[in-house]
Design a protein around this motif. Structure first.
Motif, PDB file in Angstrom:
ATOM      1  N   TYR A  28       0.819  -1.221   0.000  1.00 52.45           N
ATOM      2  CA  TYR A  28       0.000   0.000   0.000  1.00 52.45           C
ATOM      3  C   TYR A  28       0.849   1.264   0.000  1.00 52.45           C
ATOM      4  O   TYR A  28       0.343   2.368  -0.189  1.00 52.45           O
ATOM      5  N   LYS A  29       2.123   1.109   0.294  1.00 56.64           N
ATOM      6  CA  LYS A  29       3.063   2.238   0.206  1.00 56.64           C
ATOM      7  C   LYS A  29       4.169   1.863  -0.782  1.00 56.64           C
ATOM      8  O   LYS A  29       5.290   2.347  -0.677  1.00 56.64           O
ATOM      9  N   GLY A  30       3.850   0.963  -1.686  1.00 52.33           N
ATOM     10  CA  GLY A  30       4.871   0.442  -2.587  1.00 52.33           C
ATOM     11  C   GLY A  30       5.194   1.401  -3.722  1.00 52.33           C
ATOM     12  O   GLY A  30       4.381   2.253  -4.077  1.00 52.33           O
ATOM     13  N   VAL A  31       6.395   1.263  -4.250  1.00 49.59           N
ATOM     14  CA  VAL A  31       6.719   1.943  -5.507  1.00 49.59           C
ATOM     15  C   VAL A  31       7.041   0.854  -6.522  1.00 49.59           C
ATOM     16  O   VAL A  31       7.613  -0.176  -6.175  1.00 49.59           O
ATOM     17  N   GLU A  32       6.638   1.087  -7.745  1.00 50.63           N
ATOM     18  CA  GLU A  32       6.763   0.038  -8.744  1.00 50.63           C
ATOM     19  C   GLU A  32       7.401   0.589 -10.004  1.00 50.63           C
ATOM     20  O   GLU A  32       7.342   1.785 -10.272  1.00 50.63           O
ATOM     21  N   MET A  33       8.002  -0.299 -10.747  1.00 51.06           N
ATOM     22  CA  MET A  33       8.647   0.120 -11.984  1.00 51.06           C
ATOM     23  C   MET A  33       8.446  -0.977 -13.017  1.00 51.06           C
ATOM     24  O   MET A  33       8.535  -2.157 -12.682  1.00 51.06           O
ATOM     25  N   LYS A  34       8.164  -0.543 -14.236  1.00 53.70           N
ATOM     26  CA  LYS A  34       8.183  -1.507 -15.336  1.00 53.70           C
ATOM     27  C   LYS A  34       9.582  -1.492 -15.914  1.00 53.70           C
ATOM     28  O   LYS A  34      10.106  -0.418 -16.231  1.00 53.70           O
ATOM     29  N   ILE A  35      10.171  -2.651 -16.024  1.00 50.51           N
ATOM     30  CA  ILE A  35      11.507  -2.744 -16.595  1.00 50.51           C
ATOM     31  C   ILE A  35      11.330  -3.002 -18.092  1.00 50.51           C
ATOM     32  O   ILE A  35      10.750  -4.023 -18.472  1.00 50.51           O
ATOM     33  N   PRO A  36      11.775  -2.052 -18.910  1.00 46.96           N
ATOM     34  CA  PRO A  36      11.468  -2.157 -20.339  1.00 46.96           C
ATOM     35  C   PRO A  36      12.304  -3.197 -21.083  1.00 46.96           C
ATOM     36  O   PRO A  36      11.855  -3.792 -22.059  1.00 46.96           O
ATOM     37  N   ALA A  48      16.529  -5.475 -21.004  1.00 46.87           N
ATOM     38  CA  ALA A  48      17.627  -6.034 -20.205  1.00 46.87           C
ATOM     39  C   ALA A  48      18.309  -4.956 -19.360  1.00 46.87           C
ATOM     40  O   ALA A  48      18.413  -3.798 -19.768  1.00 46.87           O
ATOM     41  N   GLY A  49      18.766  -5.370 -18.152  1.00 45.61           N
ATOM     42  CA  GLY A  49      19.464  -4.449 -17.255  1.00 45.61           C
ATOM     43  C   GLY A  49      19.429  -4.995 -15.837  1.00 45.61           C
ATOM     44  O   GLY A  49      18.815  -6.025 -15.582  1.00 45.61           O
ATOM     45  N   LYS A  50      20.103  -4.280 -14.931  1.00 42.59           N
ATOM     46  CA  LYS A  50      20.251  -4.779 -13.566  1.00 42.59           C
ATOM     47  C   LYS A  50      19.394  -3.950 -12.625  1.00 42.59           C
ATOM     48  O   LYS A  50      19.424  -2.724 -12.654  1.00 42.59           O
ATOM     49  N   ALA A  51      18.630  -4.613 -11.771  1.00 44.95           N
ATOM     50  CA  ALA A  51      17.841  -3.905 -10.754  1.00 44.95           C
ATOM     51  C   ALA A  51      18.400  -4.255  -9.385  1.00 44.95           C
ATOM     52  O   ALA A  51      18.684  -5.412  -9.082  1.00 44.95           O
ATOM     53  N   GLU A  52      18.584  -3.193  -8.540  1.00 46.03           N
ATOM     54  CA  GLU A  52      19.147  -3.406  -7.208  1.00 46.03           C
ATOM     55  C   GLU A  52      18.340  -2.653  -6.162  1.00 46.03           C
ATOM     56  O   GLU A  52      17.735  -1.626  -6.449  1.00 46.03           O
ATOM     57  N   LEU A  53      18.402  -3.145  -4.917  1.00 42.73           N
ATOM     58  CA  LEU A  53      17.943  -2.364  -3.773  1.00 42.73           C
ATOM     59  C   LEU A  53      19.154  -1.579  -3.278  1.00 42.73           C
ATOM     60  O   LEU A  53      20.221  -2.160  -3.102  1.00 42.73           O
ATOM     61  N   VAL A  54      18.988  -0.274  -3.060  1.00 44.19           N
ATOM     62  CA  VAL A  54      20.092   0.536  -2.554  1.00 44.19           C
ATOM     63  C   VAL A  54      19.630   1.281  -1.305  1.00 44.19           C
ATOM     64  O   VAL A  54      18.617   1.984  -1.349  1.00 44.19           O
ATOM     65  N   TYR A  55      20.346   1.121  -0.210  1.00 42.00           N
ATOM     66  CA  TYR A  55      20.079   1.915   0.983  1.00 42.00           C
ATOM     67  C   TYR A  55      21.276   2.827   1.207  1.00 42.00           C
ATOM     68  O   TYR A  55      22.418   2.364   1.235  1.00 42.00           O
ATOM     69  N   ALA A  91      12.262  -7.700 -20.647  1.00 43.98           N
ATOM     70  CA  ALA A  91      11.334  -6.845 -19.900  1.00 43.98           C
ATOM     71  C   ALA A  91      10.812  -7.554 -18.656  1.00 43.98           C
ATOM     72  O   ALA A  91      10.794  -8.791 -18.593  1.00 43.98           O
ATOM     73  N   GLY A  92      10.402  -6.770 -17.665  1.00 42.82           N
ATOM     74  CA  GLY A  92       9.856  -7.337 -16.429  1.00 42.82           C
ATOM     75  C   GLY A  92       9.285  -6.244 -15.539  1.00 42.82           C
ATOM     76  O   GLY A  92       9.035  -5.118 -15.997  1.00 42.82           O
ATOM     77  N   ILE A  93       9.104  -6.569 -14.311  1.00 41.78           N
ATOM     78  CA  ILE A  93       8.528  -5.618 -13.354  1.00 41.78           C
ATOM     79  C   ILE A  93       9.252  -5.750 -12.013  1.00 41.78           C
ATOM     80  O   ILE A  93       9.727  -6.826 -11.658  1.00 41.78           O
ATOM     81  N   ILE A  94       9.314  -4.644 -11.260  1.00 40.47           N
ATOM     82  CA  ILE A  94       9.838  -4.708  -9.889  1.00 40.47           C
ATOM     83  C   ILE A  94       8.965  -3.854  -8.985  1.00 40.47           C
ATOM     84  O   ILE A  94       8.204  -2.995  -9.436  1.00 40.47           O
ATOM     85  N   GLN A  95       9.114  -4.118  -7.685  1.00 41.68           N
ATOM     86  CA  GLN A  95       8.324  -3.415  -6.691  1.00 41.68           C
ATOM     87  C   GLN A  95       9.187  -3.205  -5.451  1.00 41.68           C
ATOM     88  O   GLN A  95       9.906  -4.104  -5.051  1.00 41.68           O
TER      89      GLN A  95
END
Ligand code: NAP
Ligand code: MG
Length: 402
Positions: free
Chosen positions: A139-147, A149-156, A174-178
């Motif tokens: 309910y407080k999520g942020v989402e992205m459509k990955i168009p 190839a590429g790398k997705a990371e969590l960064v703090y 292509a894919g999706i992340i949240q």
């Protein structure tokens, strides 16, 4: 008869569609003739939210912090179809989500049980109260459509600028992340609200997550509950003769189906959303589920668990007869009035709330009910009433009780 006095206003949050029609009928027929109703009114109907750029929703939540008790009508959460229907400037967020985010706390939902409406799960004899965490996760999520190839990371990044990274996925296409989050503070107050509510109502508390798969996220929920229970509540639970136990969500679902009810089932935000609809439906009707948001600071917001009953509203607009069940919305009012009475020490107001609830239940148990209950009631002499006539029947029962 002299009207019952109130000293502090309730925060009144009006809403949309068929429940807005019910709201007015309930006030006119069941409240205003008997109570010198004091409210501070906020119109959360979609038109006014749009006009005020949703400011009214924020204001109503702030007012709840000021006065402590609110009663809310169901509201539309806009989707694509609502944009042209209401000529919206923006796809405004769910008012419930906004209010929950401001007040924090936990939503408790319990079915209203009446003779003649038998649960589909035959061994359920007592209500099952679902405690839904009201903050965070999707309910407080942020989402992205990955168009591509590429790398997705969590960064703090901490306050000194140091980064910690975790690979989410190396995308080949292509894919999706949240990205979702929660706060230890919020989980702690969720746990305390649940433990306190269990002690208040003398019911066992169950809690379940998917900690075997989510070894950091869900496991943190499990650990926080356990630590707070051991440190602050274990002795009180023993003294009250009630139990707290944690289990995996899969196991909880199986146990719930085999149980006879009579406990509180604490759920994370999404689980609580979905499971409360399942439990309400299995108890007979979504329209017989009450709901209260209890914040750790002691603010209360009462509402029905169902939505605006859109399909009935479109019939109503065409001038067709409707038979919409007002019970959960009435119980939102009685819950709020009773709590106001408790806080302001007004026993007459508390007694009125009890009688109005009894009037609802007696009316249905005497065979007068709305269409949703008529379809499933096992009573022999049952009669289906339209929206207005049912509220008038409740009024008649109420008058005989006062
Ligand atoms: P809904 O209003 O809960 O209604 C779904 C169906 O359940 C209705 O079509 C009706 O079935 C039955 N129902 C629910 N409440 C009833 C009642 N009081 N009396 C008789 N039947 C009842 O859900 P929805 O139609 O999916 O959503 C409509 C709007 O409500 C949406 O815009 C949604 O965003 C909003 N919503 C608001 C809240 C909230 O403010 N708390 C919660 C959920 C949804 P039949 O049509 O078969 O008779
Ligand atoms: Mg839901």
């Amino acid at each position: 008869m002299e009207k019952i006095k109130m000293t502090t206003p309730l925060v009144e949050m009006d809403g949309d569609e068929m429940t807005r029609i019910l709201w007015k009928l309930i006030k006119d027929e069941l409240l205003l003739p008997f109570v010198d109703l004091k409210t501070e009114y906020y119109d959360l109907g979609l038109n006014y939210r749009n006009e005020t750029n949703d400011q009214v929703t924020f204001d109503s939540a702030e007012a709840t912090k000021k006065y402590g008790v609110a009663v809310k009508c169901a509201t539309i959460t806009p989707n694509a179809a609502r944009m042209p229907e209401y000529n919206l400037k923006e796809m405004w967020k769910s008012p419930n989500g906004t209010i929950r985010a401001i007040l924090d706390g936990t939503v408790f939902r319990a079915p209203i049980i009446v003779k003649g409406i038998e649960p589909y799960v035959q061994n359920w004899k007592k209500p099952i109260t679902i405690a839904r965490h009201a903050y965070g996760d999707v309910y407080k999520g942020v989402e992205m459509k990955i168009p591509a190839a590429g790398k997705a990371e969590l960064v703090y990044t901490n306050e000194s600028g140091e980064e910690t990274r975790e690979l989410i996925h190396n995308f080949e296409g292509a894919g999706i992340i949240q990205g979702i989050h929660n706060l230890n503070d919020s989980i702690e107050s969720f746990a305390r609200s649940c433990f306190n509510f269990a002690l208040d109502t003398k019911q066992d508390l169950w809690f379940a997550t998917k900690d075997t798969i989510s070894k950091k996220y869900d496991h943190t929920f499990k650990d926080i509950f356990n630590d707070i229970f051991e440190a602050e509540y274990k002795e009180k639970f023993d003294a009250a003769g009630i139990e707290y136990f944690y289990t995996l969500i899969d196991d909880a679902v199986a146990r719930v189906m085999r149980s006879e009810g009579g406990y509180i089932w604490a759920c994370k935000n999404y689980d609580g959303d979905v499971m409360s609809d399942m439990v309400a439906t299995a108890f007979g009707s979504l329209s017989m589920m009450s709901s209260v948001l209890v914040s750790p600071k002691g603010y209360y917001e009462y509402e029905a668990a169902h939505g605006t009953v859109q399909r009935h509203y479109y019939k109503y607009l065409k001038g067709e007869e409707t038979s919409t069940n007002p019970i959960a919305t009435i119980f939102a009012w009685t819950g709020a009035l009773r709590k106001r009475g408790e806080l302001d020490n007004l026993p007459d107001l508390q007694a009125f709330a009890d009688k109005l609830e009894k009037a609802c239940i007696d009316t249905i148990e005497n065979g007068e009910m709305t269409g949703d209950l008529y379809l499933i009631s096992t009573l022999e002499n049952k009669k289906k009433l339209n929206t207005q006539d049912f509220i008038l029947a409740v009024r008649k029962t109420l008058e005989s009780l006062l």
